[in-house]
Design a protein around this motif. Sequence first.
Motif, PDB file in Angstrom:
ATOM      1  N   LEU A  78      32.083  43.985 132.665  1.00 24.69           N
ATOM      2  CA  LEU A  78      32.137  43.243 131.404  1.00 24.69           C
ATOM      3  C   LEU A  78      31.209  42.035 131.424  1.00 24.69           C
ATOM      4  O   LEU A  78      30.570  41.719 130.411  1.00 24.69           O
ATOM      5  CB  LEU A  78      33.575  42.811 131.109  1.00 24.69           C
ATOM      6  CG  LEU A  78      34.524  43.945 130.714  1.00 24.69           C
ATOM      7  CD1 LEU A  78      35.935  43.412 130.538  1.00 24.69           C
ATOM      8  CD2 LEU A  78      34.044  44.630 129.451  1.00 24.69           C
ATOM      9  N   MET A  79      31.118  41.380 132.568  1.00 27.09           N
ATOM     10  CA  MET A  79      30.185  40.250 132.671  1.00 27.09           C
ATOM     11  C   MET A  79      28.744  40.720 132.527  1.00 27.09           C
ATOM     12  O   MET A  79      27.916  40.036 131.934  1.00 27.09           O
ATOM     13  CB  MET A  79      30.364  39.521 134.005  1.00 27.09           C
ATOM     14  CG  MET A  79      31.656  38.750 134.120  1.00 27.09           C
ATOM     15  SD  MET A  79      31.711  37.331 133.028  1.00 27.09           S
ATOM     16  CE  MET A  79      30.569  36.261 133.833  1.00 27.09           C
ATOM     17  N   ALA A  80      28.430  41.887 133.089  1.00 24.79           N
ATOM     18  CA  ALA A  80      27.064  42.410 132.985  1.00 24.79           C
ATOM     19  C   ALA A  80      26.718  42.784 131.546  1.00 24.79           C
ATOM     20  O   ALA A  80      25.572  42.642 131.123  1.00 24.79           O
ATOM     21  CB  ALA A  80      26.893  43.622 133.895  1.00 24.79           C
ATOM     22  N   VAL A  81      27.693  43.241 130.793  1.00 26.75           N
ATOM     23  CA  VAL A  81      27.434  43.643 129.409  1.00 26.75           C
ATOM     24  C   VAL A  81      27.401  42.437 128.467  1.00 26.75           C
ATOM     25  O   VAL A  81      26.486  42.307 127.649  1.00 26.75           O
ATOM     26  CB  VAL A  81      28.495  44.670 128.947  1.00 26.75           C
ATOM     27  CG1 VAL A  81      28.381  44.938 127.462  1.00 26.75           C
ATOM     28  CG2 VAL A  81      28.353  45.956 129.732  1.00 26.75           C
ATOM     29  N   TYR A  82      28.364  41.530 128.593  1.00 26.53           N
ATOM     30  CA  TYR A  82      28.500  40.454 127.611  1.00 26.53           C
ATOM     31  C   TYR A  82      27.929  39.112 128.052  1.00 26.53           C
ATOM     32  O   TYR A  82      27.648  38.265 127.210  1.00 26.53           O
ATOM     33  CB  TYR A  82      29.976  40.282 127.238  1.00 26.53           C
ATOM     34  CG  TYR A  82      30.508  41.500 126.530  1.00 26.53           C
ATOM     35  CD1 TYR A  82      30.022  41.866 125.278  1.00 26.53           C
ATOM     36  CD2 TYR A  82      31.473  42.299 127.113  1.00 26.53           C
ATOM     37  CE1 TYR A  82      30.497  42.988 124.627  1.00 26.53           C
ATOM     38  CE2 TYR A  82      31.959  43.429 126.473  1.00 26.53           C
ATOM     39  CZ  TYR A  82      31.467  43.759 125.228  1.00 26.53           C
ATOM     40  OH  TYR A  82      31.931  44.874 124.591  1.00 26.53           O
ATOM     41  N   ARG A  83      27.786  38.866 129.337  1.00 22.00           N
ATOM     42  CA  ARG A  83      27.256  37.601 129.839  1.00 22.00           C
ATOM     43  C   ARG A  83      26.130  37.859 130.826  1.00 22.00           C
ATOM     44  O   ARG A  83      26.213  37.488 131.990  1.00 22.00           O
ATOM     45  CB  ARG A  83      28.355  36.801 130.553  1.00 22.00           C
ATOM     46  CG  ARG A  83      29.457  36.316 129.700  1.00 22.00           C
ATOM     47  CD  ARG A  83      29.048  34.969 129.157  1.00 22.00           C
ATOM     48  NE  ARG A  83      30.101  34.461 128.308  1.00 22.00           N
ATOM     49  CZ  ARG A  83      30.466  33.226 128.311  1.00 22.00           C
ATOM     50  NH1 ARG A  83      29.888  32.363 129.102  1.00 22.00           N
ATOM     51  NH2 ARG A  83      31.400  32.814 127.495  1.00 22.00           N
ATOM     52  N   THR A  95      23.291  48.831 131.149  1.00 21.78           N
ATOM     53  CA  THR A  95      23.635  50.206 131.529  1.00 21.78           C
ATOM     54  C   THR A  95      24.506  50.222 132.775  1.00 21.78           C
ATOM     55  O   THR A  95      25.536  50.894 132.820  1.00 21.78           O
ATOM     56  CB  THR A  95      22.349  51.021 131.792  1.00 21.78           C
ATOM     57  OG1 THR A  95      21.529  50.980 130.638  1.00 21.78           O
ATOM     58  CG2 THR A  95      22.686  52.452 132.150  1.00 21.78           C
ATOM     59  N   TRP A  96      24.096  49.461 133.774  1.00 22.86           N
ATOM     60  CA  TRP A  96      24.884  49.403 135.006  1.00 22.86           C
ATOM     61  C   TRP A  96      26.213  48.694 134.793  1.00 22.86           C
ATOM     62  O   TRP A  96      27.187  48.966 135.490  1.00 22.86           O
ATOM     63  CB  TRP A  96      24.078  48.746 136.128  1.00 22.86           C
ATOM     64  CG  TRP A  96      23.165  49.740 136.749  1.00 22.86           C
ATOM     65  CD1 TRP A  96      21.828  49.866 136.538  1.00 22.86           C
ATOM     66  CD2 TRP A  96      23.533  50.789 137.636  1.00 22.86           C
ATOM     67  NE1 TRP A  96      21.333  50.923 137.253  1.00 22.86           N
ATOM     68  CE2 TRP A  96      22.365  51.503 137.946  1.00 22.86           C
ATOM     69  CE3 TRP A  96      24.728  51.195 138.222  1.00 22.86           C
ATOM     70  CZ2 TRP A  96      22.355  52.596 138.793  1.00 22.86           C
ATOM     71  CZ3 TRP A  96      24.722  52.279 139.066  1.00 22.86           C
ATOM     72  CH2 TRP A  96      23.553  52.967 139.348  1.00 22.86           C
ATOM     73  N   GLY A  97      26.261  47.790 133.819  1.00 23.62           N
ATOM     74  CA  GLY A  97      27.536  47.163 133.481  1.00 23.62           C
ATOM     75  C   GLY A  97      28.541  48.179 132.961  1.00 23.62           C
ATOM     76  O   GLY A  97      29.708  48.174 133.357  1.00 23.62           O
ATOM     77  N   TRP A  98      28.086  49.067 132.090  1.00 24.12           N
ATOM     78  CA  TRP A  98      28.986  50.093 131.564  1.00 24.12           C
ATOM     79  C   TRP A  98      29.373  51.110 132.639  1.00 24.12           C
ATOM     80  O   TRP A  98      30.511  51.575 132.682  1.00 24.12           O
ATOM     81  CB  TRP A  98      28.355  50.797 130.364  1.00 24.12           C
ATOM     82  CG  TRP A  98      28.392  49.963 129.125  1.00 24.12           C
ATOM     83  CD1 TRP A  98      27.328  49.466 128.454  1.00 24.12           C
ATOM     84  CD2 TRP A  98      29.556  49.508 128.436  1.00 24.12           C
ATOM     85  NE1 TRP A  98      27.754  48.729 127.378  1.00 24.12           N
ATOM     86  CE2 TRP A  98      29.125  48.731 127.340  1.00 24.12           C
ATOM     87  CE3 TRP A  98      30.921  49.659 128.628  1.00 24.12           C
ATOM     88  CZ2 TRP A  98      30.008  48.129 126.453  1.00 24.12           C
ATOM     89  CZ3 TRP A  98      31.800  49.054 127.743  1.00 24.12           C
ATOM     90  CH2 TRP A  98      31.333  48.310 126.671  1.00 24.12           C
ATOM     91  N   ILE A  99      28.422  51.453 133.513  1.00 30.79           N
ATOM     92  CA  ILE A  99      28.739  52.377 134.616  1.00 30.79           C
ATOM     93  C   ILE A  99      29.786  51.756 135.531  1.00 30.79           C
ATOM     94  O   ILE A  99      30.777  52.398 135.908  1.00 30.79           O
ATOM     95  CB  ILE A  99      27.460  52.750 135.399  1.00 30.79           C
ATOM     96  CG1 ILE A  99      26.542  53.611 134.539  1.00 30.79           C
ATOM     97  CG2 ILE A  99      27.805  53.462 136.705  1.00 30.79           C
ATOM     98  CD1 ILE A  99      25.160  53.829 135.137  1.00 30.79           C
ATOM     99  N   THR A 100      29.604  50.486 135.868  1.00 28.40           N
ATOM    100  CA  THR A 100      30.553  49.789 136.740  1.00 28.40           C
ATOM    101  C   THR A 100      31.907  49.646 136.061  1.00 28.40           C
ATOM    102  O   THR A 100      32.951  49.797 136.703  1.00 28.40           O
ATOM    103  CB  THR A 100      29.990  48.410 137.133  1.00 28.40           C
ATOM    104  OG1 THR A 100      28.716  48.589 137.727  1.00 28.40           O
ATOM    105  CG2 THR A 100      30.891  47.700 138.093  1.00 28.40           C
ATOM    106  N   PHE A 101      31.892  49.369 134.774  1.00 23.42           N
ATOM    107  CA  PHE A 101      33.142  49.260 134.029  1.00 23.42           C
ATOM    108  C   PHE A 101      33.910  50.592 134.051  1.00 23.42           C
ATOM    109  O   PHE A 101      35.114  50.618 134.289  1.00 23.42           O
ATOM    110  CB  PHE A 101      32.863  48.831 132.585  1.00 23.42           C
ATOM    111  CG  PHE A 101      34.095  48.704 131.741  1.00 23.42           C
ATOM    112  CD1 PHE A 101      34.888  47.584 131.828  1.00 23.42           C
ATOM    113  CD2 PHE A 101      34.465  49.722 130.865  1.00 23.42           C
ATOM    114  CE1 PHE A 101      36.033  47.462 131.064  1.00 23.42           C
ATOM    115  CE2 PHE A 101      35.596  49.615 130.089  1.00 23.42           C
ATOM    116  CZ  PHE A 101      36.386  48.477 130.194  1.00 23.42           C
ATOM    117  N   GLY A 102      33.202  51.688 133.815  1.00 24.81           N
ATOM    118  CA  GLY A 102      33.848  53.007 133.837  1.00 24.81           C
ATOM    119  C   GLY A 102      34.406  53.351 135.209  1.00 24.81           C
ATOM    120  O   GLY A 102      35.526  53.862 135.320  1.00 24.81           O
ATOM    121  N   LEU A 103      33.652  53.065 136.263  1.00 24.57           N
ATOM    122  CA  LEU A 103      34.155  53.310 137.613  1.00 24.57           C
ATOM    123  C   LEU A 103      35.357  52.417 137.929  1.00 24.57           C
ATOM    124  O   LEU A 103      36.276  52.823 138.639  1.00 24.57           O
ATOM    125  CB  LEU A 103      33.048  53.097 138.644  1.00 24.57           C
ATOM    126  CG  LEU A 103      31.972  54.168 138.684  1.00 24.57           C
ATOM    127  CD1 LEU A 103      30.837  53.751 139.602  1.00 24.57           C
ATOM    128  CD2 LEU A 103      32.559  55.499 139.132  1.00 24.57           C
TER     129      LEU A 103
END
Length: 161
Positions: free
Chosen positions: A31-36, A53-61
């Motif tokens: 979430l920090m990678a996507v929004y901040r 992109t990696w923020g969403w991948i990390t969030f899903g994992l």
Amino acid sequence: MDIRDNLTAGWRTFSGFVLSLGGIFALVYGLMAVYRSTFFARDAVFAFGGLETWGWITFGLGVLAVASGLAVFGGREWARWTGIGIAGLGALGQLLTAQAYPLWSLMIMGVYLLAVYGLAVYGVRETAAISSIFRPEGIDAGSEERPATIEDRSRRERRAA
């Protein structure tokens, strides 16, 4: 109850907790990678995609890791194998995003590797412990193969003589 059963149950509980904790950390990281995105290093270069992109991948994992960690608490065998897979993928994902925030990524990767160790090494013994419950009467598994202490061995030798 054998001390190995307690050890197995302890490691399984620890692995479920660590897997859930690593998943929560990954959720926050994603979430920090996507929004901040200003929080992370600006000049980070990724294998593919960008920080979002990696923020969403990390969030899903992270979501999958939390769900798998909670299922490990339930003692499900499929959760053990799923947890090993998700934690392995999570550790690999953290390794690939380490350029954005190295210390945090390495910490989460270490947490995931602890979960993999606990689930891989100590998850097998529970099956052996359960199978020992269903042995026929009078058969003591392992008593002839390896004695528990030196005193047990000397007692058996005296009885045999």
